[in-house]
Design an enzyme around this catalytic site. Structure first.
Site, PDB file in Angstrom:
ATOM      1  N   SER A  29       1.431  -1.516  -0.076  1.00 35.42           N
ATOM      2  CA  SER A  29       0.350   0.488   0.620  1.00 35.42           C
ATOM      3  C   SER A  29       0.974   1.123  -0.102  1.00 35.42           C
ATOM      4  CB  SER A  29      -0.835   0.078   1.098  1.00 35.42           C
ATOM      5  OG  SER A  29      -1.636  -1.210   1.518  1.00 35.42           O
ATOM      6  N   HIS A  60      -3.228   0.027  -4.542  1.00 34.06           N
ATOM      7  CA  HIS A  60      -3.602  -1.717  -5.278  1.00 34.06           C
ATOM      8  C   HIS A  60      -3.171  -1.092  -6.335  1.00 34.06           C
ATOM      9  CE1 HIS A  60      -3.457  -3.675  -1.105  1.00 34.06           C
ATOM     10  NE2 HIS A  60      -3.635  -2.112  -0.013  1.00 34.06           N
ATOM     11  N   HIS A  82      -4.117  -9.799  -0.659  1.00 38.00           N
ATOM     12  CA  HIS A  82      -4.067  -9.846   0.925  1.00 38.00           C
ATOM     13  C   HIS A  82      -5.004 -11.106   1.148  1.00 38.00           C
ATOM     14  CE1 HIS A  82      -2.848  -5.525   0.888  1.00 38.00           C
ATOM     15  NE2 HIS A  82      -2.421  -6.296   2.439  1.00 38.00           N
ATOM     16  N   TYR A  84      -7.089 -11.728   3.662  1.00 37.29           N
ATOM     17  CA  TYR A  84      -8.566 -10.546   4.307  1.00 37.29           C
ATOM     18  C   TYR A  84      -9.724  -9.934   3.045  1.00 37.29           C
ATOM     19  CZ  TYR A  84      -6.145  -5.783   3.074  1.00 37.29           C
ATOM     20  OH  TYR A  84      -5.853  -4.676   2.833  1.00 37.29           O
ATOM     21  N   GLU A  85      -9.066 -10.849   2.152  1.00 39.03           N
ATOM     22  CA  GLU A  85     -10.310  -9.714   0.818  1.00 39.03           C
ATOM     23  C   GLU A  85     -10.653 -11.475   0.557  1.00 39.03           C
ATOM     24  OE1 GLU A  85      -7.418  -8.296  -2.080  1.00 39.03           O
ATOM     25  OE2 GLU A  85      -6.771  -6.823  -1.137  1.00 39.03           O
ATOM     26  N   ALA A 112       2.999  -1.583   3.999  1.00 37.90           N
ATOM     27  CA  ALA A 112       2.631  -1.017   5.235  1.00 37.90           C
ATOM     28  C   ALA A 112       2.879  -2.046   6.898  1.00 37.90           C
ATOM     29  CB  ALA A 112       1.803  -0.384   5.224  1.00 37.90           C
ATOM     30  N   MET A 210      -0.457  -6.885   7.866  1.00 32.24           N
ATOM     31  CA  MET A 210      -1.374  -7.477   7.379  1.00 32.24           C
ATOM     32  C   MET A 210      -0.934  -8.059   6.411  1.00 32.24           C
ATOM     33  SD  MET A 210      -5.039  -4.927   7.996  1.00 32.24           S
ATOM     34  CE  MET A 210      -5.741  -4.103   9.198  1.00 32.24           C
ATOM     35  N   SER A 211       0.366  -7.707   5.935  1.00 30.34           N
ATOM     36  CA  SER A 211       0.767  -8.401   5.006  1.00 30.34           C
ATOM     37  C   SER A 211       2.272  -9.088   5.017  1.00 30.34           C
ATOM     38  CB  SER A 211       1.137  -7.552   3.834  1.00 30.34           C
ATOM     39  OG  SER A 211       1.622  -6.790   4.318  1.00 30.34           O
ATOM     40  N   ASN A 234       1.797   4.523  11.128  1.00 35.07           N
ATOM     41  CA  ASN A 234       1.387   5.036  12.127  1.00 35.07           C
ATOM     42  C   ASN A 234       1.893   4.813  13.447  1.00 35.07           C
ATOM     43  OD1 ASN A 234      -0.342   2.414  10.572  1.00 35.07           O
ATOM     44  ND2 ASN A 234      -0.823   2.206  13.190  1.00 35.07           N
ATOM     45  N   HIS A 246      -6.913   4.000   7.113  1.00 27.11           N
ATOM     46  CA  HIS A 246      -6.866   3.249   5.458  1.00 27.11           C
ATOM     47  C   HIS A 246      -6.091   4.670   5.166  1.00 27.11           C
ATOM     48  CE1 HIS A 246      -5.450   1.177   2.409  1.00 27.11           C
ATOM     49  NE2 HIS A 246      -6.275   0.928   1.423  1.00 27.11           N
TER      50      HIS A 246
HETATM   51  N1  HPA Z   1      -2.068  -2.459  12.425  1.00 29.40           N
HETATM   52  C1  HPA Z   1      -2.653  -3.783  11.449  1.00 29.40           C
HETATM   53  N2  HPA Z   1      -2.129  -3.379   9.884  1.00 29.40           N
HETATM   54  C2  HPA Z   1      -1.299  -1.723   9.376  1.00 29.40           C
HETATM   55  C3  HPA Z   1      -0.703  -0.928  10.827  1.00 29.40           C
HETATM   56  C4  HPA Z   1      -1.691  -1.068  12.068  1.00 29.40           C
HETATM   57  O1  HPA Z   1      -1.727   0.028  12.336  1.00 29.40           O
HETATM   58  N3  HPA Z   1      -0.878  -0.218   9.877  1.00 29.40           N
HETATM   59  C5  HPA Z   1      -0.460  -0.358   8.414  1.00 29.40           C
HETATM   60  N4  HPA Z   1      -0.989  -1.321   8.621  1.00 29.40           N
END
Ligand code: HPA
Length: 275
Positions: A29, A60, A82, A84-85, A112, A210-211, A234, A246
């Site tokens: 991302s 993406h 992903h 999660y998709e 990310a 998440m990846s 973040n 996001h």
């Molecule tokens: N948590 C999970 N996945 C992420 C985060 C997060 O804070 N930031 C970017 N991808």
């Protein structure tokens, strides 16, 4: 009928009959702009490749790009799949094995992530030294193809020490601060709760995302060397008053991409020089 690797590769070979890559890249991302540096690109949309489920998350781009980066032949997967998709494990396996099939010896996997330490804020890069797989599964579940890799394979030194040392030298040369730490993977799509983050910190995690991990598992199984880079977008929930969103991920992904645009081509050159 499941798509075979042969079908996947013959679709790619129609675009690039003789291309041989040395290094692969998976861009997450907000990090897709790194691919703009690739010269003489051959671009193939995932939709044209049987076996790849096309990604649908904003930011993406979903393109396979073959070309040169700093003079080194690379294969770049811009936009990832992903879990999660609802993407099946099989697609994740195909996704990574394309890199191996195109001849690469190593892969740079970016993603990310949220930081679980306060001194590592949005915009920083964390080189991954190890991971904790908190995905509720593993893409290698199922019958094993011994011609690709062993049933039970080692995850020691999964984030190759030699590759990390090269990247450290590159970051010093370019004067770009590089953190190092443990990446903890979650399935998503929900962000974590503050209680989960406290637990992950106590386990020794430094960043959460998440990846990355499913791909690293497939990469190690087929013998690709891995460099993992987490783009910190973040502070994880509970560490800051800023909400985790996001859009924020995409914004700070771009900021981190500016560092990675310098680091990655130089790393690839040095890696190629090291042989
Ligand atoms: N948590 C999970 N996945 C992420 C985060 C997060 O804070 N930031 C970017 N991808």
């Amino acid at each position: 009928m499941p798509v075979t690797m042969q079908e996947t590769m013959s679709a790619i070979r129609k675009y690039a009959p003789n291309f041989v890559a040395k290094v692969g890249m998976i861009l997450g991302s907000g990090l897709g702009s790194i691919a703009d540096q690739i010269t003489n690109p051959i671009t193939i949309p995932y939709q044209a490749i049987p076996g790849l489920h096309s990604g649908a998350v904003q930011g993406h781009a979903s393109l396979l790009i073959l070309g040169h980066l700093n003079g080194v032949p690379v294969v770049c997967l811009k936009g990832r799949l992903h879990l999660y998709e609802g993407v099946p494990y099989e697609s994740i396996r195909t996704f990574v094995r394309i890199i191996k099939q195109l001849g690469a010896h190593s892969v740079i996997i970016t993603g990310a992530a949220g930081s679980m330490q306060e001194d590592m804020g949005p915009g920083e890069v964390m080189m991954i030294s190890d991971h904790i797989n908190f995905h509720p599964g593993n893409p290698l579940v199922g019958p094993n193809d011994e011609s690709i890799g062993e049933r039970f394979f080692s995850m020691e030194n999964a984030y190759d020490e030699e590759l990390r040392n090269i990247m450290f030298d590159v970051s010093e040369k370019l004067k770009i601060e590089l953190f190092e730490g443990v990446y903890l993977s979650v399935l998503g799509p929900s962000f974590e709760t503050p209680a989960e983050i406290r637990m992950f910190q106590s386990w020794g995690g430094n960043a959460v995302g998440m990846s990355v991990v499913p791909e690293v598992l497939v990469a190690r199984h087929c013998g690709l060397r891995v460099l993992g880079l987490a783009a910190i977008t973040n502070l994880a929930v509970g560490l800051s008053t800023e909400k985790v969103t996001h859009n924020g991920t995409l914004h700070f992904g771009e900021l981190t991409a500016r560092k990675l645009i310098k680091l990655i081509p130089e790393f690839i050159k040095e890696l190629d020089r090291a042989g």
